[in-house]
Design a protein around this motif. Sequence first.
Motif, short mmCIF file in Angstrom:
data_model
loop_
_atom_site.label_atom_id
_atom_site.label_comp_id
_atom_site.label_asym_id
_atom_site.label_seq_id
_atom_site.Cartn_x
_atom_site.Cartn_y
_atom_site.Cartn_z
N THR A 156 -7.47 3.42 -0.31
CA THR A 156 -6.02 3.20 -0.35
C THR A 156 -5.63 2.87 -1.78
N TRP A 157 -4.35 3.06 -2.07
CA TRP A 157 -3.83 2.67 -3.37
C TRP A 157 -2.43 2.10 -3.20
N GLY A 158 -2.04 1.28 -4.15
CA GLY A 158 -0.72 0.67 -4.13
C GLY A 158 -0.56 -0.31 -5.27
N TRP A 163 -12.16 -3.30 3.83
CA TRP A 163 -11.73 -2.80 2.53
C TRP A 163 -12.26 -3.70 1.43
N ARG A 169 0.27 -4.71 -6.20
CA ARG A 169 0.38 -6.08 -5.72
C ARG A 169 1.27 -6.86 -6.68
N VAL A 214 -2.99 6.72 1.19
CA VAL A 214 -4.34 6.65 1.74
C VAL A 214 -5.04 7.98 1.47
N VAL A 265 0.85 -1.19 0.00
CA VAL A 265 0.00 0.00 0.00
C VAL A 265 0.89 1.24 0.00
N HIS A 316 -8.39 0.11 -3.14
CA HIS A 316 -9.34 -0.46 -2.19
C HIS A 316 -10.20 0.66 -1.60
#
Length: 323
Positions: A255-257, A279, A259, A250, A247, A272
């Motif tokens: 949230t953002w990130g 979430w 994977r 925020v 992540v 999310h």
Amino acid sequence: MFRPVPVPVLPPSTALADLATAGEHHAWLAGTTGVFTSRPTAPLVLRWTGETWQVEPLPELPAPASLSGVSAAAPDDVWAVGNSDGRPLLLHYDGTTWDIVPTPRITWAKAVAATGDDVHVVGTGPDTLHYDGTAWRLRTALSSARESLQTITAAGPHDLWAGGGGLAGAGPATYEYPVLVHWDGHAWTEVTGPRTERGHVARLAATTPDDIWLGHVRDTDGLRVHRWDGEQWTSVPAPRDTGRLSVHGVAAGWTWGVRAGHRSFETRPAFHRWTGDRWTTVALPDDLARASASHVGLATTGTTTWAYLKTAAGVHVLRHTAP
């Protein structure tokens, strides 16, 4: 689901930094071109016209420059901050044109928050910049030269939060600790944040004085989310996703990130949304969900949420509208 909107073709050397909104129909995306090339870096701003994103004409600068933050008090009152030639670069949009605004010097400006006539800029040093509608002034926010700020948010004209980190110890025993300060309309005051002894405050976002979101990074543990309800901080459970989730930031309720699979170094974008007790992963178009991404970010008005990311195919901007 996020849906893509038209974006102009940008150079591969583009780095995206921040996104701001002013109501449901106005948004701005700030970044830099010429990154990691032999050409001078230059500031970049995209503006949503209601139908597409377009590159904004910016003033010519005599030296390389970059942008790190953007904030919109109104559709005709937008501020972008960065650095050029060793001093802060501040650009203001009045609804028609962008102009350079002279300011006192601080070390490496990082973020800006605009609320009506008041504008605050924070950076990597003890001093901040404050515009009260008449003049710019230096305001001391930190007590140690080993502390710095990197994020700021406004819950109101006289209710701002800024966060960052400081260094303690020496040599191999050096460690980072979080820093959180609050502006009450008169002065910055250090306040107690979530119970975290190490790391730094990476991101702050506010909706009201009683709803502040904080992203905290500790060593290699990644970003953890905390929420202020006007009386106390509570920890928000981390989003769950497939593979290894990292992540990055925020916003209020988001949230953002990225994977990655267990046996892959490719990073897929991940967004999310907070549903009140958990979430929920927000879907992306298939081609972007499968693409390796960087420079991921997001801003929300509560009803309309804009997200951006960069893949090998270029820069993408997406919009999500709450049902």
